[in-house]
Scaffold this motif. Structure first.
Motif, short mmCIF file in Angstrom:
data_model
loop_
_atom_site.label_atom_id
_atom_site.label_comp_id
_atom_site.label_asym_id
_atom_site.label_seq_id
_atom_site.Cartn_x
_atom_site.Cartn_y
_atom_site.Cartn_z
N ILE A 1 27.65 -0.93 58.27
CA ILE A 1 27.05 0.14 59.04
C ILE A 1 27.64 0.07 60.44
N PRO A 2 28.17 1.18 60.96
CA PRO A 2 28.80 1.14 62.27
C PRO A 2 27.76 1.00 63.37
N VAL A 3 28.01 0.09 64.30
CA VAL A 3 27.11 -0.10 65.43
C VAL A 3 27.93 -0.20 66.70
N ARG A 4 27.38 0.29 67.79
CA ARG A 4 28.11 0.29 69.06
C ARG A 4 27.85 -0.94 69.89
N ALA B 1 22.08 -4.29 67.86
CA ALA B 1 21.85 -4.02 66.44
C ALA B 1 21.23 -5.23 65.75
N LEU B 2 21.73 -6.41 66.07
CA LEU B 2 21.19 -7.63 65.47
C LEU B 2 19.71 -7.77 65.78
N GLY C 1 38.40 -10.60 70.23
CA GLY C 1 37.97 -9.47 71.06
C GLY C 1 36.49 -9.44 71.37
N GLY C 2 35.81 -10.58 71.20
CA GLY C 2 34.38 -10.61 71.50
C GLY C 2 33.50 -10.05 70.41
N ASN C 3 34.09 -9.67 69.28
CA ASN C 3 33.30 -9.17 68.15
C ASN C 3 32.81 -10.34 67.30
N ARG C 4 31.91 -10.02 66.39
CA ARG C 4 31.37 -11.04 65.48
C ARG C 4 31.30 -10.48 64.07
N LEU D 1 26.75 -5.47 56.81
CA LEU D 1 27.64 -5.86 57.90
C LEU D 1 27.41 -4.97 59.11
N LEU D 2 27.13 -5.55 60.26
CA LEU D 2 26.99 -4.80 61.51
C LEU D 2 28.40 -4.63 62.08
N GLU D 3 29.02 -3.53 61.74
CA GLU D 3 30.45 -3.26 61.98
C GLU D 3 30.65 -2.59 63.35
N PRO D 4 31.43 -3.21 64.26
CA PRO D 4 31.65 -2.62 65.58
C PRO D 4 32.75 -1.55 65.61
N ALA D 5 33.07 -0.95 64.48
CA ALA D 5 34.18 0.01 64.37
C ALA D 5 34.15 1.15 65.40
N PRO D 6 32.97 1.74 65.73
CA PRO D 6 33.01 2.86 66.67
C PRO D 6 33.58 2.48 68.04
#
Length: 131
Positions: free
Chosen positions: A8-11, A16-17, A36-39, A55-60
């Protein structure tokens, strides 16, 4: 073949967590740092801990088409995904007490009852009860 991971895309992954664990009640399955600071954060349902991971996806934040799609769904009021619940009315009441904002209150349609809320991370989420 079986589904094991749904993203699921999250900003904002941290926001989100907190929302998905503290308000919706999901449990952390994996939380590992990435570049890049993502998880890599995956969650599971408290009721189905061996089920698919979310999955909390930082794609956006990194892929403009994902952001455009997420924005278009929000603007149209279309849920990004749905979660099944045993009782929509009870879940609606529980989440309202936690200040979750609903755009659609519990509504019956044929053999289901549903409601739609904002996950505060760029998505509408639908909860559904089979009648």
């Amino acid at each position: 073949m079986k589904v094991t991971l749904i993203s699921i895309p999250v900003r904002d992954q941290e926001k989100a967590l907190q929302f998905y664990t503290e308000k919706l009640g999901f449990l952390i399955k994996k939380d590992a740092p990435l570049e890049g600071g993502n998880r890599w954060i995956t969650l599971v349902s408290r009721e189905w801990q061996d089920g698919p991971e979310l999955l909390l996806e930082p794609a956006p934040n990194h892929f403009e088409p994902s952001k455009v799609f997420q924005d278009a769904l929000m603007e149209a009021g279309i849920p990004y995904t749905q979660f099944d619940v045993d009782n929509v009315d009870a879940e609606y009441e529980r989440l309202c007490k936690l200040d979750v904002v609903f755009s659609v209150k519990p509504t019956e349609m044929g053999t289901v009852k549903f409601a739609v809320f904002n996950d505060t991370c760029g998505n509408n989420i639908q909860i559904v009860e089979t009648l």
